[in-house]
Design a protein around this motif. Structure first.
Motif, short mmCIF file in Angstrom:
data_model
loop_
_atom_site.label_atom_id
_atom_site.label_comp_id
_atom_site.label_asym_id
_atom_site.label_seq_id
_atom_site.Cartn_x
_atom_site.Cartn_y
_atom_site.Cartn_z
N THR A 108 0.82 -1.24 -0.35
CA THR A 108 0.09 0.39 -0.01
C THR A 108 1.12 1.52 -0.02
O THR A 108 0.92 2.35 -0.98
CB THR A 108 -0.84 0.44 1.06
N GLU A 139 -6.43 0.38 -3.45
CA GLU A 139 -7.76 1.58 -3.13
C GLU A 139 -6.75 2.82 -3.27
O GLU A 139 -6.19 4.01 -4.23
CB GLU A 139 -7.87 2.09 -2.18
N SER A 165 -15.31 -2.99 -3.75
CA SER A 165 -14.89 -2.17 -2.63
C SER A 165 -16.06 -0.77 -3.36
O SER A 165 -15.01 0.14 -3.41
CB SER A 165 -13.65 -2.35 -2.14
N ASP A 167 -15.00 1.54 -1.40
CA ASP A 167 -13.59 2.29 -0.95
C ASP A 167 -13.06 2.53 -2.86
O ASP A 167 -11.77 3.64 -2.43
CB ASP A 167 -13.00 2.50 0.83
N VAL A 168 -12.27 1.13 -2.65
CA VAL A 168 -11.39 1.53 -4.11
C VAL A 168 -12.70 2.46 -5.30
O VAL A 168 -12.04 3.19 -6.42
CB VAL A 168 -11.28 0.60 -4.19
N ALA A 171 -12.15 6.08 -4.16
CA ALA A 171 -10.38 6.42 -4.14
C ALA A 171 -10.22 6.60 -6.37
O ALA A 171 -9.58 7.67 -6.85
CB ALA A 171 -9.52 5.55 -4.08
#
Length: 537
Positions: A108, A139, A165, A167-168, A171
């Motif tokens: 990450t 992400e 996801s 969140d992904v 992003a």
């Protein structure tokens, strides 16, 4: 917003597990890279970057690989400036090895570092990680692609909008905003956002609507306003936030009725939106929200009143200083400073004297600094010895804002044996106070390995009429201007903080304002630098 306050109140540090691969032999001139202490290895990297020896390239490559430090890639841009094309290829390969690490935090952290090398070095290595099993890695990769504005990256981001996801997906859409800024595939971005806003999945609609607000394009403004009537709560909340982000005072009348909505999340979003829109017509209505039954709504009202900077809010915020919730007390103190009404000074002095909560004292100190309250100098001097370094920093800055030069010598002591972040603030305060007696001590900081400390030392010397740090300022300001277009609010805040201190004005740039307003302010920054650069050469 309250988010800005929280950025100052909270800080987290995490070190990731080491990578397992390391070269067997080091260049003979390398020193310091064998250290087991993470900070010492980072210092070794900085020494190599600053070195002008012919072997520096190989040393940098070796150090990066040996450091086993996912945050070490934060200096990749500086490294890349020193490396030949051949060794940049090697560097990209070493960073990619970290992306193969079994540890998710390492993968990450290294994705943005690899992206700093730009296309085409990074792109083909990054794209496979959009399919990483860990959503955090996907992400991070989606965000990193924002630093490589190419059509290939754009196409990959559109595919990422289908990720499982939220969140992904979020992003990816946030990154598309940066592509919109660069005018790469703008029409395609607008089409994709518009289509996603009609998706059956409310989570996808919510992300699309919020992103539409950030794009602030007239072609899709109706999309945002139409979503205010969506059947799903999360979509309506996103639409309210997006409407606030548009910053158009004429839209306040669409948001104001939502202050009475039975859903507390709707009321909270509506209060935040009215604060962002910035219309004084709604001040009294927001003051009434200080009595809301929901704590989050009350906090949103406190923050919005600070943004609106209307003296009519002082009485209502003053009453909040007596509530049980220390979070609300701290937020109210901070907003009183934002309003800059001198009538709040006695209230804040009393709060500083009576409160034992560091977050409350932190906010009160910041507010007293904003109000330039000279009567607060004595308690602020005492807080320079506070156990909490955040309080020491805030007190030092407040003393600089107050402008009492008789207290400046106390700040000089903070330049010795203190944490770097405290020394940075002490430098800034001494420059603000024009305390010439500190020049000799500040000059010593120009060679510090912490680039922020060295930069603010140079900037403080500039304010003191000393040109010793001009070369450093000339090198760093362009990078700071680049940060103003970062997708990260934290990066944008860092950029304008650096620029505003040297220029002695902030050009109206607000890291949390709509993109169009940020771009207007950024243009003003660029005009200033074009006119001023020769002075620092």
């Amino acid at each position: 917003m309250l988010t800005t306050l929280l950025l100052f109140l909270a800080c987290a540090t995490q070190e990731a597990p080491p990578s397992q691969e390391r070269p067997r032999e080091a260049p003979p001139s390398v020193t310091g890279i064998h250290q087991t202490d993470l900070e010492r290895r980072r210092r070794a990297v900085r020494r190599l970057i600053q070195s002008k020896r012919g072997t520096a390239e190989q040393e940098i490559l070796w150090e990066l690989h040996l450091a086993d430090d996912p945050e070490g890639g934060g200096s990749v841009r500086l490294m890349a400036e020193r490396l030949s094309r051949a060794n940049m290829e090697v560097l990209a390969g070493l960073l990619a090895q970290h992306l193969d690490d079994a540890s998710c935090p390492v993968r990450t952290s290294m994705a943005p570092s690899l992206a700093n090398l730009g296309a085409p070095l990074a792109l083909h290595r990054l794209l496979p990680f959009l399919e990483d099993p860990d959503p955090g890695v996907r992400e991070s990769t989606a965000i990193a692609l924002g630093r490589i504005p190419t059509r290939s990256a754009l196409a990959s981001l559109f595919e990422t909008l289908k990720d499982t996801s939220p969140d992904v997906r979020s992003a990816a859409l946030q990154t598309l905003v940066t592509f919109h800024d660069s005018e790469i595939g703008m029409e395609q971005i607008l089409r994709e956002v518009t289509a996603m806003a009609k998706d059956k999945d409310p989570a996808r609609r919510a992300i699309a609507v919020e992103t539409a607000g950030r794009l602030d394009d007239l072609a899709i403004r109706d999309l945002v306003l139409g979503a205010l009537e969506d059947a799903e709560l999360e979509v309506r909340i996103s639409a309210i936030r997006a409407t606030g982000g548009l910053g158009d005072p004429s839209l306040a009348e669409k948001i104001a009725p939502l202050l009475g909505d039975p859903e507390s999340e709707i009321r909270e979003a509506a209060v935040q939106a009215l604060g962002s829109i910035g219309t004084a017509d709604q001040v009294l209505a927001i003051i009434e929200m200080l009595r809301d039954t929901d704590a989050n709504v009350r906090l949103a009202a406190i923050s919005s009143l600070g943004l609106l900077r209307d003296s009519r809010a002082v009485v209502g915020l003053a009453s909040t200083l007596d509530v049980e919730s220390q979070e609300e007390v701290a937020a109210a103190a901070w907003s009183l400073g934002q309003i800059r009404d001198k009538g709040a000074v006695p209230l804040l002095m009393k709060l500083l004297e009576e409160s034992s909560e560091d977050r409350v004292r932190f906010a009160a100190v910041g507010a007293l600094g904003q109000l330039e309250a000279r009567e607060a100098a004595a308690p602020l001097i005492r807080l320079l010895n506070a156990p909490n370094p955040e309080l020491r920093k805030q007190s030092a800055m407040a003393l600089g804002q107050i402008g009492d030069r008789s207290r400046a010598e106390m700040l000089v002591y903070l330049l010795k044996g203190e944490r770097d972040d405290v020394r940075i603030v002490a430098c800034k305060a001494l420059g603000m106070l024009r305390h010439g007696a500190a020049i000799r001590v500040i000059r010593r900081l120009l060679s510090e390995e912490n680039t922020d400390l060295a930069y603010f030392a140079a900037a403080a010397l500039h304010r003191l009429g000393d040109p010793s740090g001009y070369k450093l300022i000339s090198r760093e300001v362009p990078d700071s201007i680049d940060l103003l277009r970062s997708p990260s609010p934290e990066d944008r805040l860092r950029g304008i903080d650096r620029i505003a201190y040297v220029a002695e004005e902030d050009f109206g740039y607000d890291p949390s304002s709509p993109r169009q307003k940020r771009e207007q302010a950024r243009a003003a920054v660029e005009r200033w630098w074009a006119a001023s650069k020769s002075r620092f050469d």
